[in-house]
Design a protein around this motif. Structure first.
Motif, mmCIF file in Angstrom:
data_model
loop_
_atom_site.group_PDB
_atom_site.id
_atom_site.type_symbol
_atom_site.label_atom_id
_atom_site.label_comp_id
_atom_site.label_asym_id
_atom_site.label_seq_id
_atom_site.Cartn_x
_atom_site.Cartn_y
_atom_site.Cartn_z
ATOM 1 N N UNK A 85 0.833 -1.188 0.000
ATOM 2 C CA UNK A 85 0.000 0.000 0.000
ATOM 3 C C UNK A 85 0.872 1.244 0.000
ATOM 4 N N UNK A 86 0.266 2.363 -0.255
ATOM 5 C CA UNK A 86 1.037 3.583 -0.461
ATOM 6 C C UNK A 86 1.651 4.119 0.831
ATOM 7 N N UNK A 87 0.970 4.035 1.969
ATOM 8 C CA UNK A 87 1.501 4.599 3.209
ATOM 9 C C UNK A 87 2.786 3.888 3.602
ATOM 10 N N UNK A 139 6.634 5.350 3.817
ATOM 11 C CA UNK A 139 7.341 5.275 5.095
ATOM 12 C C UNK A 139 8.674 4.539 4.960
ATOM 13 N N UNK A 140 8.713 3.526 4.106
ATOM 14 C CA UNK A 140 9.885 2.648 4.056
ATOM 15 C C UNK A 140 10.845 2.981 2.916
ATOM 16 N N UNK A 141 10.643 4.097 2.231
ATOM 17 C CA UNK A 141 11.536 4.468 1.131
ATOM 18 C C UNK A 141 12.979 4.580 1.620
ATOM 19 N N UNK A 142 13.872 3.920 0.930
ATOM 20 C CA UNK A 142 15.301 4.054 1.235
ATOM 21 C C UNK A 142 15.789 5.420 0.774
ATOM 22 N N UNK A 159 9.088 10.751 0.714
ATOM 23 C CA UNK A 159 9.320 9.997 1.931
ATOM 24 C C UNK A 159 8.442 10.509 3.070
ATOM 25 N N UNK A 160 7.842 9.566 3.801
ATOM 26 C CA UNK A 160 6.954 9.886 4.919
ATOM 27 C C UNK A 160 7.650 9.566 6.225
ATOM 28 N N UNK A 161 7.505 10.451 7.209
ATOM 29 C CA UNK A 161 8.095 10.214 8.520
ATOM 30 C C UNK A 161 7.272 10.872 9.605
ATOM 31 N N UNK A 206 0.948 7.696 12.315
ATOM 32 C CA UNK A 206 0.876 6.605 11.343
ATOM 33 C C UNK A 206 -0.557 6.108 11.244
ATOM 34 N N UNK A 207 -1.044 5.998 10.007
ATOM 35 C CA UNK A 207 -2.330 5.366 9.750
ATOM 36 C C UNK A 207 -2.228 4.616 8.432
ATOM 37 N N UNK A 208 -2.707 3.376 8.375
ATOM 38 C CA UNK A 208 -2.692 2.644 7.102
ATOM 39 C C UNK A 208 -3.665 3.220 6.082
#
Length: 468
Positions: free
Chosen positions: A15-17, A21-24, A291-293, A297-299
């Motif tokens: 999913x997009x969230x 969040x996990x983008x290197x 990038x999300x940080x 946090x919500x799915x």
């Protein structure tokens, strides 16, 4: 459906969230963008503290020539196309003017904003975040109107390494004295978001009244070939006026000084009506690499969306024209909203984050100064007295002029200025969602006090002149 699109990421197993969040680091857009080439050696020209003070005490020179997309929209129907996407009124828009262009999804959530310049008849420019220019470019391509576009991409994506225009922001209490000296006489009267012409080093310069730090100044632009001679003249003449060239560290802290929510979470990921747009965007587009940080946090990606009212854009919505999202916004107008505020960090709680570095036990998420965002999209939880979620915070940043650590907040409109709330600093899971961008840490609670935005007296006084 084509492969390697934004839609393929949305439909993927994470999913997009979780994807954002996990983008290197190598795949994510730079947290603050690339302000200038060789950015690593130009993060500070003097010190970021000295540079922050310059727009309050002398002259700040921001070089904005590199870090934003510029989309030229041309043709007989250019204005008509742009008007159909903007919540703003175009009733008095004319050549020589500019406006903050705000676009929404069909559901009434903000896709993005940018500065829209009316350069000439049938010739306009949208300058800003790729999330906004991509949306306009897509609509130009699918439109049956007589309109075309050409993208002048930001420097890191610019293969020609040449742009149409340079763009400098010159602002601060001594800015007009400096520019009058270079112009060789009194400056023409230029109203807010209006353009005039001045002369610098024998070059004709387009000057628009605008500000990054929320103080008096002019945005200067002209042909790319003139950039060096104009900058040299500004720097040399600016020495006696207290001019400071602004590096990336100080530049991106202006969002706290001016109170601008620079990169809202673009509301393009879930609308059924925008599936075609998501299939048009590649998996390397800005919307796929933001990038999300932060601690929120919500799915459910829609929990990150904002209406114009949530970002204090409610006053610019005008229902005098047809535009994407109008019907939804008409229904939302009388609903409860959030409002944009400054959240002032408790000094003791701020200092305690650093104190953990010299004590045993887990450290907190490190606070980089002056801007401490952990992603291009930074969302922290803001809690009320009973621990309930009352909003989000972004752009955690320190102001040397205010001697304060602050965040921009979007909180329930019923919460009054002066109220103490709690901001959660650090990520759920101690940074495990964003390895490589966020070190292991323990979440901490930061007391924050609701205050006006913009917070600086100089910026508040300047804003009063815009409506006088």
């Amino acid at each position: 459906m084509p492969e390697n699109t934004l839609q393929s990421i949305v439909d993927g197993p994470r999913g997009i969230v979780d994807h954002l969040y996990s983008l290197a680091p190598k795949n994510a857009l730079n947290i603050f963008g690339v302000m200038m080439p060789n950015d690593r050696v130009r993060q500070e020209y003097t010190t970021w503290r000295d540079e922050q003070l310059s727009w309050r005490e002398g002259v700040a020179l921001h070089d904005q020539s590199y870090h934003m997309h510029s989309l030229r929209v041309t043709g007989p129907d250019a204005v008509k196309l742009l008007e159909s996407l903007a919540i703003n009124s175009f009733a008095t828009f004319a050549v020589g003017r500019a406006k903050q262009f705000v676009a929404c999804s069909p559901e009434g959530h903000v896709i993005g904003d940018a500065i829209l310049y009316y350069l000439d008849e049938g010739d306009l420019a949208v300058v800003g975040n790729p999330a906004t220019t991509d949306w306009v470019e897509y609509n130009v391509e699918i439109s049956a109107l007589d309109v075309g576009s050409r993208l002048d991409p930001l420097w890191s994506l610019n293969e020609e390494k040449k742009r149409d225009f340079y763009r400098y922001q010159v602002e601060g209490p001594n800015a007009y004295a400096l520019l009058s000296e270079l112009h060789g006489g009194e400056l023409p009267e230029i109203k807010f978001f209006r353009a005039g012409e001045i002369s610098i080093a024998g070059r004709s310069v387009r000057a628009m009244r605008h500000s990054m730090g929320g103080v008096y100044g002019l945005e200067l632009s002209g042909p790319w070939e003139d950039r060096d001679v104009v900058k040299r003249a500004l720097v040399e003449a600016g020495k006696k006026h207290g001019l400071r060239r602004i590096g990336s560290l100080a530049y991106f802290s202006t969002v706290m000084e001016s109170g601008w929510w620079a990169v809202p979470f673009s509301a393009v990921y879930s609308s059924p009506a925008l599936k075609g747009y998501r299939e048009w965007l590649s998996d390397r587009s800005a919307s796929a690499r933001m990038a999300l940080g932060g601690s929120y946090y919500s799915p459910n990606v829609e929990d990150y969306y904002a209406t114009p009212w949530d970002l204090n854009y409610g006053h610019i919505i005008k229902f005098d024209h047809e535009f994407v999202g109008r019907e939804a916004l008409e229904k939302l107008a009388d609903q409860p909203h959030r409002r944009k505020v400054t959240l002032v960090w408790n000094p003791e709680d701020f200092a305690n984050v650093y104190a953990r570095l010299v004590h045993d036990g887990p450290t907190a998420k490190h606070i980089d100064l002056p801007v401490a965002a952990t992603g291009r999209l930074h969302y922290d939880k803001v809690l009320g007295s009973d621990g309930e979620l009352v909003g989000h915070a972004t752009y955690p940043a320190y102001s040397y002029g205010e001697r304060l650590m602050m965040s921009l907040g979007s909180i329930d409109e019923s919460i009054e200025d002066g109220t103490e709330l709690t901001l959660i600093w650090g990520e759920d899971g101690g940074g495990s969602r964003s390895p490589g961008r966020v070190e292991p840490h323990e979440q901490v609670a930061i007391r924050v006090t609701v205050a006006l935005t913009p917070i600086s007296a100089a910026a508040q006084d300047y804003r009063k002149t815009l409506t006088a």
